[in-house]
Design a protein around this motif. Structure first.
Motif, short mmCIF file in Angstrom:
data_model
loop_
_atom_site.label_atom_id
_atom_site.label_comp_id
_atom_site.label_asym_id
_atom_site.label_seq_id
_atom_site.Cartn_x
_atom_site.Cartn_y
_atom_site.Cartn_z
N ASP A 221 1.69 -6.63 6.01
CA ASP A 221 1.50 -8.05 5.72
C ASP A 221 2.48 -8.54 4.63
O ASP A 221 2.06 -8.95 3.56
CB ASP A 221 0.04 -8.26 5.29
N LYS B 185 -3.21 -1.64 -6.16
CA LYS B 185 -4.18 -2.56 -6.78
C LYS B 185 -5.00 -3.28 -5.73
O LYS B 185 -4.52 -3.53 -4.63
CB LYS B 185 -3.41 -3.62 -7.59
N SER B 186 -6.22 -3.67 -6.08
CA SER B 186 -7.03 -4.50 -5.18
C SER B 186 -6.38 -5.88 -5.12
O SER B 186 -5.90 -6.40 -6.11
CB SER B 186 -8.45 -4.61 -5.71
N ASP C 154 -9.35 -0.54 6.18
CA ASP C 154 -8.40 -0.84 5.11
C ASP C 154 -7.39 0.28 4.97
O ASP C 154 -7.66 1.43 5.30
CB ASP C 154 -9.15 -1.06 3.79
N ALA C 155 -6.23 -0.07 4.44
CA ALA C 155 -5.14 0.91 4.32
C ALA C 155 -5.21 1.69 3.02
O ALA C 155 -4.41 2.58 2.78
CB ALA C 155 -3.80 0.17 4.41
N ASP C 156 -6.19 1.36 2.18
CA ASP C 156 -6.16 1.90 0.82
C ASP C 156 -6.92 3.21 0.63
O ASP C 156 -7.19 3.62 -0.50
CB ASP C 156 -6.70 0.85 -0.16
N LYS D 279 -17.81 -6.71 -8.68
CA LYS D 279 -17.60 -6.96 -7.26
C LYS D 279 -18.89 -6.73 -6.49
O LYS D 279 -19.17 -7.42 -5.52
CB LYS D 279 -16.56 -5.97 -6.71
N GLU E 198 0.83 -1.21 0.00
CA GLU E 198 0.00 0.00 0.00
C GLU E 198 0.86 1.26 0.00
O GLU E 198 0.52 2.25 0.64
CB GLU E 198 -0.95 0.00 1.21
N GLN F 70 -9.95 3.83 1.10
CA GLN F 70 -11.35 3.68 0.66
C GLN F 70 -12.30 3.93 1.84
O GLN F 70 -13.45 4.30 1.64
CB GLN F 70 -11.59 2.29 0.05
N TYR G 28 -7.95 -8.62 -4.19
CA TYR G 28 -8.91 -9.72 -4.28
C TYR G 28 -9.61 -9.76 -5.63
O TYR G 28 -9.99 -8.74 -6.16
CB TYR G 28 -9.97 -9.58 -3.20
#
Ligand code: UDP
Ligand code: MG
Length: 302
Positions: free
Chosen positions: A40, A200-201, A91-93, A128, A12, A95, A203
């Motif tokens: 992670d 990028k995602s 989440d770290a993104d 999604k 991230e 969002q 999942y």
């Protein structure tokens, strides 16, 4: 009330610093807080970015996992370091908007133990959102709690929930269901959701397939873990009884009319046999389950 924010991050870079600044802006002078970044096993500059922040702000803790273990393990490692009374995951993104923290806290103050985010205007691609809708429909139907968005990474928990629950594999997203089955109060709040700008995602479609299997696991574990025969026995009986009825019927026919009259009933004969065998198998499986549970229970006592 001290709050802990546990944030898993896998590759991230570029998102960490703005997220930290936003959180600081929102929480400064309002709450006693701490931030736990769990790297992670990132292979970009995520580690360096986290270290830089942790070096200047003592409220920020860094956990680095040696390789990519996945979100559940990352969260678990983060929870170990959390000392707040309320523990958030986000989440770290970028969002998830830190501005929404107050809404979660309000629900906690009202007496709820778990508050699940609901991305009301979800800013993710259609492929999604659609499977997610279907998934949530079944979760609400069978899981015992009405939730619109169980996959949302933005959640808040009272400390006791995290201490009491155990989860493994990919089951972190079902914590609300496990918590509900243990008697905790679970609710949801609508949250703003932003599109992912950087990175990028992690999942793809597999997430839904695994999610579906995990859901079966959860329903089984929360309802039948200590009474497997209730599930397998019921399924077995539903098959066994019609099977027995068919075979008895055919036997009566055999004895009361000429033996040749059975000739036209061969498909039915086979169906009956199939139902009997599968039914008995399922009931035996349930009994085997009961033996395993009983074994564990007596082991625990010793
Ligand atoms: N994440 C993680 N380990 C992984 C995969 C994802 O820590 O193996 C983190 C990721 O960095 C992000 C959060 O989990 O903070 C959610 O991931 P992502 O945004 O890719 O999922 P999406 O929002 O697309 O479902
Ligand atoms: Mg995301």
């Amino acid at each position: 009330m001290k709050i802990s924010l546990v944030i898993p991050a896998f590759n991230e870079e570029g998102n960490i610093t703005p997220l930290y600044q936003k959180i600081k802006e929102v929480l400064e002078n309002r709450h006693d807080w701490e931030l736990i970044f769990v790297n992670d096993g990132s292979r970009d500059r995520t580690r360096e970015e986290i270290e830089e922040i942790a070096g200047t702000d003592e409220r920020v803790k860094a956990v680095h996992l040696p390789t990519n273990f996945g979100k559940t393990i990352a969260l678990k490692e983060g929870f170990k370091k959390a000392t707040g009374e309320v523990i958030f995951t986000l989440d770290a993104d970028l969002q998830d908007d830190p501005e929404e923290i107050e809404k979660f806290l309000q629900k906690i103050e009202e007496g709820h133990d778990v508050v699940c985010g609901w991305r009301f205007h979800r800013r993710d691609p259609l492929w999604k959102r659609v499977p997610s809708r279907i998934f949530n429909f079944f979760v609400s139907l069978l899981g015992g709690v009405k939730l619109h968005d169980i996959n949302c990474g933005y959640k808040a928990f009272r400390k006791e929930v995290i201490e009491k629950l155990d989860f493994y594999g990919d089951l972190y997203r079902f914590i609300p269901l496990i918590a509900h089955s243990k008697g905790f109060r679970v609710t949801e709040v609508k949250v703003k959701h932003a599109p992912r700008k950087r990175g990028k995602s992690k999942y793809g479609w597999k997430k839904f397939y695994w999610g579906f299997l995990d859901f079966i696991t959860i329903i089984f574990l929360t309802h039948y873990r200590v009474k497997p025969l209730h599930l397998f026995g019921t399924m077995g009986t539903v098959l066994f009884l019609p099977g027995a009825a068919i075979e008895i019927g055919l036997a009566v026919l055999w004895f009361t009319s000429s033996p040749h009259s059975i000739g036209g009933h061969y498909p039915l004969l086979w169906l009956g046999i199939l139902l009997l065998i599968v039914g008995i198998q399922l009931i035996s499986l349930g009994l085997l389950g009961e033996m395993i549970v009983y074994g564990f229970m007596s082991m625990k006592k010793e």
